[in-house]
Design a protein around this motif. Structure first.
Motif, PDB file in Angstrom:
ATOM      1  N   VAL A   1      14.531  86.121  88.569  1.00 53.28           N
ATOM      2  CA  VAL A   1      13.900  84.840  88.249  1.00 53.28           C
ATOM      3  C   VAL A   1      13.141  84.248  89.444  1.00 53.28           C
ATOM      4  O   VAL A   1      12.250  83.426  89.260  1.00 53.28           O
ATOM      5  CB  VAL A   1      14.909  83.818  87.674  1.00 53.28           C
TER       6      VAL A   1
ATOM      7  N   GLU B   1      23.875  78.911  94.817  1.00 51.60           N
ATOM      8  CA  GLU B   1      23.591  80.285  94.379  1.00 51.60           C
ATOM      9  C   GLU B   1      23.349  81.129  95.613  1.00 51.60           C
ATOM     10  O   GLU B   1      22.838  80.634  96.613  1.00 51.60           O
ATOM     11  CB  GLU B   1      22.326  80.342  93.513  1.00 51.60           C
TER      12      GLU B   1
ATOM     13  N   TYR C   1      19.515  87.271  88.088  1.00 53.26           N
ATOM     14  CA  TYR C   1      20.751  87.143  87.310  1.00 53.26           C
ATOM     15  C   TYR C   1      20.860  88.421  86.511  1.00 53.26           C
ATOM     16  O   TYR C   1      20.065  88.640  85.593  1.00 53.26           O
ATOM     17  CB  TYR C   1      20.693  85.930  86.391  1.00 53.26           C
TER      18      TYR C   1
ATOM     19  N   PRO D   1       6.488  74.903  85.062  1.00 52.50           N
ATOM     20  CA  PRO D   1       7.078  74.897  83.724  1.00 52.50           C
ATOM     21  C   PRO D   1       8.597  75.084  83.767  1.00 52.50           C
ATOM     22  O   PRO D   1       9.139  75.604  84.745  1.00 52.50           O
ATOM     23  CB  PRO D   1       6.438  76.101  83.027  1.00 52.50           C
ATOM     24  N   SER D   2       9.236  74.665  82.707  1.00 51.29           N
ATOM     25  CA  SER D   2      10.660  74.893  82.550  1.00 51.29           C
ATOM     26  C   SER D   2      10.947  76.387  82.645  1.00 51.29           C
ATOM     27  O   SER D   2      10.221  77.199  82.071  1.00 51.29           O
ATOM     28  CB  SER D   2      11.070  74.337  81.177  1.00 51.29           C
ATOM     29  N   GLY D   3      11.963  76.751  83.414  1.00 44.96           N
ATOM     30  CA  GLY D   3      12.315  78.152  83.559  1.00 44.96           C
ATOM     31  C   GLY D   3      11.555  78.877  84.660  1.00 44.96           C
ATOM     32  O   GLY D   3      11.766  80.070  84.883  1.00 44.96           O
ATOM     33  N   SER D   4      10.692  78.153  85.390  1.00 43.35           N
ATOM     34  CA  SER D   4       9.900  78.830  86.426  1.00 43.35           C
ATOM     35  C   SER D   4      10.702  79.097  87.698  1.00 43.35           C
ATOM     36  O   SER D   4      10.252  79.826  88.576  1.00 43.35           O
ATOM     37  CB  SER D   4       8.631  78.030  86.738  1.00 43.35           C
ATOM     38  N   GLY D   5      11.895  78.488  87.808  1.00 45.27           N
ATOM     39  CA  GLY D   5      12.762  78.801  88.947  1.00 45.27           C
ATOM     40  C   GLY D   5      12.960  77.662  89.932  1.00 45.27           C
ATOM     41  O   GLY D   5      13.547  77.867  91.010  1.00 45.27           O
ATOM     42  N   LYS D   6      12.548  76.460  89.583  1.00 44.14           N
ATOM     43  CA  LYS D   6      12.633  75.329  90.515  1.00 44.14           C
ATOM     44  C   LYS D   6      14.079  75.029  90.915  1.00 44.14           C
ATOM     45  O   LYS D   6      14.403  74.923  92.097  1.00 44.14           O
ATOM     46  CB  LYS D   6      11.992  74.079  89.877  1.00 44.14           C
ATOM     47  N   SER D   7      14.938  74.903  89.916  1.00 40.93           N
ATOM     48  CA  SER D   7      16.342  74.580  90.218  1.00 40.93           C
ATOM     49  C   SER D   7      17.004  75.706  90.999  1.00 40.93           C
ATOM     50  O   SER D   7      17.806  75.457  91.906  1.00 40.93           O
ATOM     51  CB  SER D   7      17.132  74.339  88.929  1.00 40.93           C
ATOM     52  N   THR D   8      16.675  76.928  90.646  1.00 39.55           N
ATOM     53  CA  THR D   8      17.282  78.067  91.334  1.00 39.55           C
ATOM     54  C   THR D   8      16.944  78.039  92.826  1.00 39.55           C
ATOM     55  O   THR D   8      17.807  78.318  93.672  1.00 39.55           O
ATOM     56  CB  THR D   8      16.815  79.391  90.688  1.00 39.55           C
TER      57      THR D   8
HETATM   58  P1  ADP Z   1      13.612  75.498  86.219  1.00 34.05           P
HETATM   59  O1  ADP Z   1      14.502  74.638  87.050  1.00 34.05           O
HETATM   60  O2  ADP Z   1      12.252  75.683  86.807  1.00 34.05           O
HETATM   61  O3  ADP Z   1      13.533  75.035  84.800  1.00 34.05           O
HETATM   62  P2  ADP Z   1      15.679  77.482  86.595  1.00 34.05           P
HETATM   63  O4  ADP Z   1      15.690  77.746  88.046  1.00 34.05           O
HETATM   64  O5  ADP Z   1      16.732  76.612  86.045  1.00 34.05           O
HETATM   65  O6  ADP Z   1      14.224  76.958  86.166  1.00 34.05           O
HETATM   66  O7  ADP Z   1      15.764  78.859  85.807  1.00 34.05           O
HETATM   67  C1  ADP Z   1      14.942  79.950  86.093  1.00 34.05           C
HETATM   68  C2  ADP Z   1      15.351  81.105  85.175  1.00 34.05           C
HETATM   69  O8  ADP Z   1      16.650  81.548  85.546  1.00 34.05           O
HETATM   70  C3  ADP Z   1      15.419  80.734  83.704  1.00 34.05           C
HETATM   71  O9  ADP Z   1      14.934  81.820  82.970  1.00 34.05           O
HETATM   72  C4  ADP Z   1      16.895  80.534  83.467  1.00 34.05           C
HETATM   73  O10 ADP Z   1      17.231  80.856  82.144  1.00 34.05           O
HETATM   74  C5  ADP Z   1      17.508  81.526  84.431  1.00 34.05           C
HETATM   75  N1  ADP Z   1      18.840  81.097  84.904  1.00 34.05           N
HETATM   76  C6  ADP Z   1      19.110  79.957  85.602  1.00 34.05           C
HETATM   77  N2  ADP Z   1      20.416  79.875  85.914  1.00 34.05           N
HETATM   78  C7  ADP Z   1      20.997  80.987  85.388  1.00 34.05           C
HETATM   79  C8  ADP Z   1      22.345  81.484  85.362  1.00 34.05           C
HETATM   80  N3  ADP Z   1      23.348  80.819  85.955  1.00 34.05           N
HETATM   81  N4  ADP Z   1      22.561  82.664  84.730  1.00 34.05           N
HETATM   82  C9  ADP Z   1      21.544  83.332  84.158  1.00 34.05           C
HETATM   83  N5  ADP Z   1      20.270  82.927  84.145  1.00 34.05           N
HETATM   84  C10 ADP Z   1      19.992  81.769  84.747  1.00 34.05           C
END
Ligand code: ADP
Ligand code: MG
Length: 243
Positions: A19, A54, A14, A38-45
């Protein structure tokens, strides 16, 4: 067994913030894989890249034989093979439960209204909500809404189901009923990737656990190995906090 999902060298940034930093992941037909970390590790991405909510910065993603990086591939067509369930159910509030489930198959021309209704009723039975067909989402509990959301995803007869913290927004007493539906799906041979904080569930239901840390796969293996005998310091640290 053949790979239904093949991710090679996936990177996602991003802006200047990378990430996902080079992920290779293969999921075979019928396999159930959980992504933990952990939260923010990139799972959802990662899940969002898999169904093209995305766009990857680089790397290759092949889903069900379709190369998502190939510009000629119809992303909407690919998405139809992938069901996704989120933390928040996003049901359409102005439609009944059964209309929510019928919508996509009818709108995409996959099914006639009559066929979609028959299928939706069967799906409601499968998730234990046969008597809620005509209810509005607002009349349902969180657990019931999430089960409808799962039924709605199944209505497109996906080859793959992705779950992103499907139980995280639920009151504790409703978590079990949703996990039960996911467990049944796993038994039925559905290929699934789940992001979950339910470690007990991951251990019991998943074939493989993938531990992510800071955008890379830190460790993966059978649940008994990863949970019972983690090798990496970061995995140990994470598990010591959540188990
Ligand atoms: P998780 O699901 O493991 O908690 P995410 O995949 O949501 O992690 O996020 C991974 C990183 O990408 C985090 O640092 C988050 O802040 C960043 N991030 C996620 N979505 C966006 C976005 N749309 N724009 C900018 N940064 C993003
Ligand atoms: Mg997330």
């Amino acid at each position: 067994m053949s790979a239904v999902i093949e991710v090679t060298g996936l990177r996602k940034a991003y802006g200047s913030n990378e990430v996902i930093k080079g992920i290779d992941l293969e999921v075979r037909s019928g396999e159930v894989v959980s992504l933990i970390g952990p939260s923010g590790s990139g799972k959802s991405t990662i899940l969002r890249c898999l169904n093209q909510l995305e766009t990857a910065t680089s790397g290759k993603i092949v889903v069900d034989g379709f190369d998502l990086t190939d510009k000629k591939v119809d992303i909407n067509e690919v998405r139809r093979h992938i069901g996704m369930v989120f933390q928040h159910f996003n049901l359409f509030p102005n439609m009944s439960v059964i209309e929510n489930i019928m919508l996509a198959p009818v709108e995409t021309g996959k099914k006639s209204k009559a066929d979609a209704r028959t299928q939706a009723q069967a799906l409601l039975e499968r998730v234990g909500l046969a008597d809620k067909a005509d209810a509005r989402p607002s009349q349902l509990s969180g657990g019931q809404k999430q089960r409808v959301a799962i039924a709605r995803a199944l209505a497109m007869e996906p080859k793959i189901m992705l779950f992103d913290e499907a139980t995280s927004a639920l009151d504790p007493e409703m978590v079990g009923e949703v996990l039960e539906v996911i467990r049944e799906l796993a038994k039925s041979g559905m290929t699934m990737v789940l992001v979950t904080h339910e470690m007990g569930f991951a251990r019991e239901v998943c074939d493989r656990v993938v531990f992510l840390s800071d955008g890379v796969i830190c460790e993966q293996g059978a649940p008994a190995e990863v949970f019972g005998n983690p090798q990496q310091p970061r995995t140990k640290e994470f598990l010591s906090k959540v188990l």
